[in-house]
Scaffold this motif. Sequence first.
Motif, short mmCIF file in Angstrom:
data_model
loop_
_atom_site.label_atom_id
_atom_site.label_comp_id
_atom_site.label_asym_id
_atom_site.label_seq_id
_atom_site.Cartn_x
_atom_site.Cartn_y
_atom_site.Cartn_z
N GLU A 1 5.92 -2.41 -3.73
CA GLU A 1 5.52 -2.82 -5.08
C GLU A 1 5.72 -4.33 -5.27
O GLU A 1 4.84 -5.03 -5.77
CB GLU A 1 6.32 -2.06 -6.14
N ILE A 2 6.87 -4.83 -4.85
CA ILE A 2 7.17 -6.26 -4.98
C ILE A 2 6.14 -7.08 -4.19
O ILE A 2 5.56 -8.04 -4.72
CB ILE A 2 8.60 -6.57 -4.45
N ILE A 3 5.91 -6.70 -2.95
CA ILE A 3 4.96 -7.44 -2.09
C ILE A 3 3.55 -7.36 -2.66
O ILE A 3 2.85 -8.36 -2.78
CB ILE A 3 5.01 -6.91 -0.63
N TRP A 4 3.11 -6.16 -3.03
CA TRP A 4 1.75 -5.97 -3.54
C TRP A 4 1.52 -6.82 -4.78
O TRP A 4 0.50 -7.50 -4.91
CB TRP A 4 1.49 -4.49 -3.84
N TYR B 1 10.96 -10.43 -1.84
CA TYR B 1 11.18 -9.17 -1.11
C TYR B 1 12.48 -9.24 -0.31
O TYR B 1 12.79 -10.25 0.30
CB TYR B 1 10.00 -8.91 -0.16
N LYS B 2 13.23 -8.15 -0.33
CA LYS B 2 14.46 -8.03 0.46
C LYS B 2 14.34 -6.79 1.35
O LYS B 2 13.92 -5.73 0.88
CB LYS B 2 15.69 -7.86 -0.45
N ALA C 1 -4.15 -0.60 -10.65
CA ALA C 1 -4.55 -0.96 -9.28
C ALA C 1 -3.39 -0.78 -8.32
O ALA C 1 -3.57 -0.29 -7.20
CB ALA C 1 -5.08 -2.40 -9.24
N TYR C 2 -2.19 -1.17 -8.75
CA TYR C 2 -1.02 -0.98 -7.89
C TYR C 2 -0.80 0.51 -7.61
O TYR C 2 -0.57 0.91 -6.46
CB TYR C 2 0.27 -1.59 -8.48
N GLN C 3 -0.84 1.33 -8.64
CA GLN C 3 -0.63 2.77 -8.46
C GLN C 3 -1.67 3.36 -7.50
O GLN C 3 -1.35 4.20 -6.66
CB GLN C 3 -0.66 3.51 -9.81
N SER C 4 -2.91 2.90 -7.61
CA SER C 4 -3.96 3.36 -6.69
C SER C 4 -3.65 2.93 -5.26
O SER C 4 -3.84 3.70 -4.31
CB SER C 4 -5.32 2.81 -7.11
N ALA C 5 -3.17 1.69 -5.11
CA ALA C 5 -2.81 1.19 -3.78
C ALA C 5 -1.68 2.02 -3.19
O ALA C 5 -1.74 2.43 -2.03
CB ALA C 5 -2.41 -0.29 -3.85
N TRP C 6 -0.64 2.26 -3.98
CA TRP C 6 0.50 3.04 -3.50
C TRP C 6 0.07 4.46 -3.14
O TRP C 6 0.42 4.99 -2.09
CB TRP C 6 1.63 3.04 -4.52
N ASN C 7 -0.72 5.07 -4.02
CA ASN C 7 -1.19 6.44 -3.77
C ASN C 7 -2.06 6.53 -2.52
O ASN C 7 -2.10 7.57 -1.87
CB ASN C 7 -1.95 6.98 -4.98
#
Length: 195
Positions: free
Chosen positions: A87-90, A76-77, A182-188
């Motif tokens: 997204e990178i962190i997740w 992460y930067k 799962a990522y998309q659900s987390a972001w949403n």
Amino acid sequence: MATLQKSIDKRNALIKATIELVNNNGFHATPMSKIAKMANVSPATIYLYFENKQDLVNKTYIEVKASYTKYAFATYKEEMTVEKGFEIIWKRIADFKLKECEHAMFLAQCDNTPIIDEPSRQEGIKHLQPLLDLWERGRNEGIIKKSSDYLLYAYSINPLSYLMITQKRGDFKLNKSHLEEAYQSAWNSIKACNK
């Protein structure tokens, strides 16, 4: 030098035994005698490294939390966009939880029960600072919901623990498609509605 390495090895064996026994038996069913036996040291040796069982568990928690967050933030930067940074962190957190399942289970147990004392819990939260700072920037830019960090974490990160446990039990096998969903659900769950 050999004595120092022996000392480090004993301490590491105690940490490893604590993680395994707490994961399998819970905190209260993990006496110091079992930890010492599994670590292959005398019970008195534990007290050379830790004050008591609470100190052992607290220090184990801090060490595991530090390795977890070091891994999570490795790529992460700060100059990344909020969405790309999250997204990178997740995805790094997901990778850690799936590859380092024993450590992730130990953290989940510590986070979901009162076994860790408050100073150690606060120390653990400090290790998450890059994520908390990213969320603060996201709230300021109107990209992330104006919710507390606890709610953001509960909705976007905690579900990974559930997925990890269901996979470990053999109930569900996560593939790349599942992780992306799962990522998309987390972001949403955390992005502001207008974004």
